[in-house]
Design a protein around this motif. Structure first.
Motif, PDB file in Angstrom:
ATOM      1  N   LEU A   1     -43.341  27.664 -71.519  1.00 52.05           N
ATOM      2  CA  LEU A   1     -42.687  28.521 -72.117  1.00 52.05           C
ATOM      3  C   LEU A   1     -43.627  29.973 -72.178  1.00 52.05           C
ATOM      4  O   LEU A   1     -44.890  29.816 -72.508  1.00 52.05           O
ATOM      5  CB  LEU A   1     -42.389  28.262 -73.782  1.00 52.05           C
ATOM      6  N   ARG A   2     -42.864  30.906 -72.653  1.00 53.78           N
ATOM      7  CA  ARG A   2     -43.448  32.247 -73.103  1.00 53.78           C
ATOM      8  C   ARG A   2     -42.979  32.586 -74.300  1.00 53.78           C
ATOM      9  O   ARG A   2     -41.717  32.613 -74.548  1.00 53.78           O
ATOM     10  CB  ARG A   2     -43.435  33.308 -72.054  1.00 53.78           C
ATOM     11  N   VAL A   3     -43.909  32.655 -75.178  1.00 51.57           N
ATOM     12  CA  VAL A   3     -43.400  33.236 -76.557  1.00 51.57           C
ATOM     13  C   VAL A   3     -44.027  34.474 -76.887  1.00 51.57           C
ATOM     14  O   VAL A   3     -44.840  34.736 -76.549  1.00 51.57           O
ATOM     15  CB  VAL A   3     -43.779  31.949 -77.631  1.00 51.57           C
ATOM     16  N   PRO A   4     -43.126  35.187 -77.837  1.00 52.24           N
ATOM     17  CA  PRO A   4     -43.690  36.396 -78.323  1.00 52.24           C
ATOM     18  C   PRO A   4     -44.939  36.385 -78.779  1.00 52.24           C
ATOM     19  O   PRO A   4     -45.501  35.638 -79.690  1.00 52.24           O
ATOM     20  CB  PRO A   4     -42.705  36.818 -79.161  1.00 52.24           C
ATOM     21  N   ARG A   5     -45.881  37.357 -78.307  1.00 49.88           N
ATOM     22  CA  ARG A   5     -47.356  37.161 -78.723  1.00 49.88           C
ATOM     23  C   ARG A   5     -47.314  37.802 -80.250  1.00 49.88           C
ATOM     24  O   ARG A   5     -47.938  37.400 -81.108  1.00 49.88           O
ATOM     25  CB  ARG A   5     -48.170  38.168 -77.823  1.00 49.88           C
ATOM     26  N   THR A   6     -46.781  38.987 -80.404  1.00 50.61           N
ATOM     27  CA  THR A   6     -46.862  39.747 -81.634  1.00 50.61           C
ATOM     28  C   THR A   6     -45.300  40.018 -82.254  1.00 50.61           C
ATOM     29  O   THR A   6     -44.800  41.165 -81.992  1.00 50.61           O
ATOM     30  CB  THR A   6     -47.599  40.822 -81.674  1.00 50.61           C
ATOM     31  N   PRO A   7     -44.632  39.077 -82.811  1.00 56.60           N
ATOM     32  CA  PRO A   7     -43.051  39.258 -83.203  1.00 56.60           C
ATOM     33  C   PRO A   7     -43.271  40.562 -84.252  1.00 56.60           C
ATOM     34  O   PRO A   7     -44.287  40.632 -85.127  1.00 56.60           O
ATOM     35  CB  PRO A   7     -42.960  37.971 -83.782  1.00 56.60           C
ATOM     36  N   GLY A   8     -42.088  41.244 -84.164  1.00 55.80           N
ATOM     37  CA  GLY A   8     -42.174  42.385 -84.998  1.00 55.80           C
ATOM     38  C   GLY A   8     -42.551  43.664 -84.426  1.00 55.80           C
ATOM     39  O   GLY A   8     -42.271  44.670 -84.915  1.00 55.80           O
ATOM     40  N   VAL A   9     -43.517  43.671 -83.572  1.00 55.99           N
ATOM     41  CA  VAL A   9     -44.030  44.891 -82.938  1.00 55.99           C
ATOM     42  C   VAL A   9     -43.153  45.416 -81.927  1.00 55.99           C
ATOM     43  O   VAL A   9     -42.319  44.846 -81.007  1.00 55.99           O
ATOM     44  CB  VAL A   9     -45.503  44.439 -82.186  1.00 55.99           C
ATOM     45  N   GLU A  10     -43.127  46.750 -81.955  1.00 62.09           N
ATOM     46  CA  GLU A  10     -42.085  47.476 -81.247  1.00 62.09           C
ATOM     47  C   GLU A  10     -42.165  47.382 -79.734  1.00 62.09           C
ATOM     48  O   GLU A  10     -43.496  47.615 -79.514  1.00 62.09           O
ATOM     49  CB  GLU A  10     -41.990  49.001 -81.833  1.00 62.09           C
TER      50      GLU A  10
ATOM     51  N   VAL B   1     -37.579  32.506 -76.857  1.00 54.19           N
ATOM     52  CA  VAL B   1     -38.705  31.886 -75.765  1.00 54.19           C
ATOM     53  C   VAL B   1     -38.027  32.303 -74.394  1.00 54.19           C
ATOM     54  O   VAL B   1     -37.052  32.229 -74.067  1.00 54.19           O
ATOM     55  CB  VAL B   1     -39.197  30.483 -76.034  1.00 54.19           C
ATOM     56  N   LEU B   2     -38.948  32.469 -73.461  1.00 59.52           N
ATOM     57  CA  LEU B   2     -38.868  32.584 -72.103  1.00 59.52           C
ATOM     58  C   LEU B   2     -39.063  31.003 -71.597  1.00 59.52           C
ATOM     59  O   LEU B   2     -40.077  30.438 -71.989  1.00 59.52           O
ATOM     60  CB  LEU B   2     -39.696  33.491 -71.416  1.00 59.52           C
ATOM     61  N   ALA B   3     -38.356  30.409 -70.717  1.00 56.01           N
ATOM     62  CA  ALA B   3     -38.609  29.004 -70.328  1.00 56.01           C
ATOM     63  C   ALA B   3     -38.236  29.192 -68.738  1.00 56.01           C
ATOM     64  O   ALA B   3     -37.724  30.391 -68.279  1.00 56.01           O
ATOM     65  CB  ALA B   3     -37.715  28.091 -70.944  1.00 56.01           C
ATOM     66  N   SER B   4     -38.341  28.028 -68.156  1.00 51.51           N
ATOM     67  CA  SER B   4     -37.831  27.999 -66.719  1.00 51.51           C
ATOM     68  C   SER B   4     -37.403  26.721 -66.397  1.00 51.51           C
ATOM     69  O   SER B   4     -37.624  25.678 -67.090  1.00 51.51           O
ATOM     70  CB  SER B   4     -39.041  28.377 -65.742  1.00 51.51           C
TER      71      SER B   4
ATOM     72  N   LEU C   1     -35.486  31.580 -67.890  1.00 50.53           N
ATOM     73  CA  LEU C   1     -34.274  31.271 -68.843  1.00 50.53           C
ATOM     74  C   LEU C   1     -34.743  32.243 -70.065  1.00 50.53           C
ATOM     75  O   LEU C   1     -35.800  31.916 -70.432  1.00 50.53           O
ATOM     76  CB  LEU C   1     -34.148  29.949 -69.202  1.00 50.53           C
ATOM     77  N   GLU C   2     -33.844  32.784 -70.703  1.00 45.98           N
ATOM     78  CA  GLU C   2     -33.969  33.467 -71.920  1.00 45.98           C
ATOM     79  C   GLU C   2     -33.290  32.747 -72.843  1.00 45.98           C
ATOM     80  O   GLU C   2     -32.011  32.825 -73.300  1.00 45.98           O
ATOM     81  CB  GLU C   2     -33.482  34.812 -72.022  1.00 45.98           C
ATOM     82  N   ILE C   3     -34.083  31.696 -73.750  1.00 40.23           N
ATOM     83  CA  ILE C   3     -33.508  30.875 -74.829  1.00 40.23           C
ATOM     84  C   ILE C   3     -33.689  31.547 -76.044  1.00 40.23           C
ATOM     85  O   ILE C   3     -34.774  31.866 -76.612  1.00 40.23           O
ATOM     86  CB  ILE C   3     -34.195  29.486 -74.543  1.00 40.23           C
TER      87      ILE C   3
ATOM     88  N   TYR D   1     -43.114  31.692 -60.432  1.00 43.77           N
ATOM     89  CA  TYR D   1     -43.351  30.221 -60.950  1.00 43.77           C
ATOM     90  C   TYR D   1     -43.717  30.345 -62.385  1.00 43.77           C
ATOM     91  O   TYR D   1     -44.445  31.023 -62.832  1.00 43.77           O
ATOM     92  CB  TYR D   1     -44.774  29.711 -60.284  1.00 43.77           C
ATOM     93  N   GLY D   2     -42.846  29.498 -63.195  1.00 46.66           N
ATOM     94  CA  GLY D   2     -43.032  29.274 -64.530  1.00 46.66           C
ATOM     95  C   GLY D   2     -42.358  30.356 -65.055  1.00 46.66           C
ATOM     96  O   GLY D   2     -41.881  31.402 -64.431  1.00 46.66           O
ATOM     97  N   PRO D   3     -41.916  30.660 -66.518  1.00 45.87           N
ATOM     98  CA  PRO D   3     -41.293  31.804 -67.217  1.00 45.87           C
ATOM     99  C   PRO D   3     -42.126  32.947 -66.766  1.00 45.87           C
ATOM    100  O   PRO D   3     -43.252  32.996 -66.989  1.00 45.87           O
ATOM    101  CB  PRO D   3     -41.096  31.196 -68.362  1.00 45.87           C
ATOM    102  N   VAL D   4     -41.494  33.982 -66.364  1.00 49.81           N
ATOM    103  CA  VAL D   4     -42.074  35.334 -66.151  1.00 49.81           C
ATOM    104  C   VAL D   4     -41.516  36.484 -67.156  1.00 49.81           C
ATOM    105  O   VAL D   4     -40.208  36.456 -67.206  1.00 49.81           O
ATOM    106  CB  VAL D   4     -41.867  35.665 -64.800  1.00 49.81           C
ATOM    107  N   GLU D   5     -42.574  37.104 -67.639  1.00 57.27           N
ATOM    108  CA  GLU D   5     -42.214  37.803 -68.969  1.00 57.27           C
ATOM    109  C   GLU D   5     -41.665  39.318 -68.194  1.00 57.27           C
ATOM    110  O   GLU D   5     -41.631  39.510 -67.017  1.00 57.27           O
ATOM    111  CB  GLU D   5     -43.223  38.287 -69.803  1.00 57.27           C
TER     112      GLU D   5
END
Length: 181
Positions: free
Chosen positions: A40-49, A78-81, A126-128, A171-175
């Motif tokens: 998965l890719r998760v937001p690094r700093t939620p709330g940052v513009e 999250v981003l997933a694949s 995937l954008e979940i 390969y994998g979730p890509v931001e």
């Protein structure tokens, strides 16, 4: 117009459409069920513009779904694949759709980016998002999406990947690699 189950199996057997790994038991009447991979890719700093004029690399961080699953709280994104790698021939486009049973729980599998161009090769990002009032636990290799295959009236002059597209062979979730032009 979508490919029917037998047409999907015929195109895979001929080798011009590739879904790997492929399990014929996951072919539905007009789609193929796809499974959730473990990254998965998760937001690094939620709330940052984030300014779409200059989306900076590194706005997400890689995580992994372990044997206990990944808990998505209400409002999480999250981003997933998909576990499967897909290779589309130049005469087929595709749509990825969420499983209706997950949608009925309030889980969106692709927020807006469900279209896949002909010629694409790679795992599907995937954008979940959890729009429900409940925490929902994701599991590795759970059926998460359906791939619908759309015949083109003609092959494009420049299939995806021939023009330096952002996500070819991912390969994998890509931001996001969005560029405002």
């Amino acid at each position: 117009m979508l490919l029917a189950d037998w047409q999907i199996k015929d195109r895979i057997a001929s080798g011009d459409l590739k879904i790997s790994p492929f399990d014929p038991a996951r072919v539905q009447p007009a789609s193929v069920d796809l499974l959730l991979d473990h990254y998965l890719r998760v937001p690094r700093t939620p709330g940052v513009e984030i300014d779409v004029k200059a989306v900076l690399a590194g706005h997400t961080t890689m995580a992994e779904i372990d044997e206990d699953g990944w808990l998505m709280k209400p409002g999480d994104f999250v981003l997933a694949s998909t576990m499967e790698r897909v290779v589309l021939p130049p005469d087929l486009a595709a749509r990825v759709e969420g499983k209706s049973s997950l949608g009925r729980l309030g889980l969106a599998i692709h927020v807006t980016a469900g279209f896949i161009d002909p010629g694409f090769a790679g795992q599907i990002t995937l954008e979940i998002a959890n729009f429900s009032p409940w925490p929902i636990r994701l599991r590795q290799q759970m059926p998460v999406a359906q791939l619908c295959l759309i015949p083109m009236s003609a092959a494009p002059q420049r299939p995806y990947g021939r023009a330096g597209n952002h996500y070819q062979d991912q390969y994998g979730p890509v931001e996001s690699r969005y560029e405002l032009r």
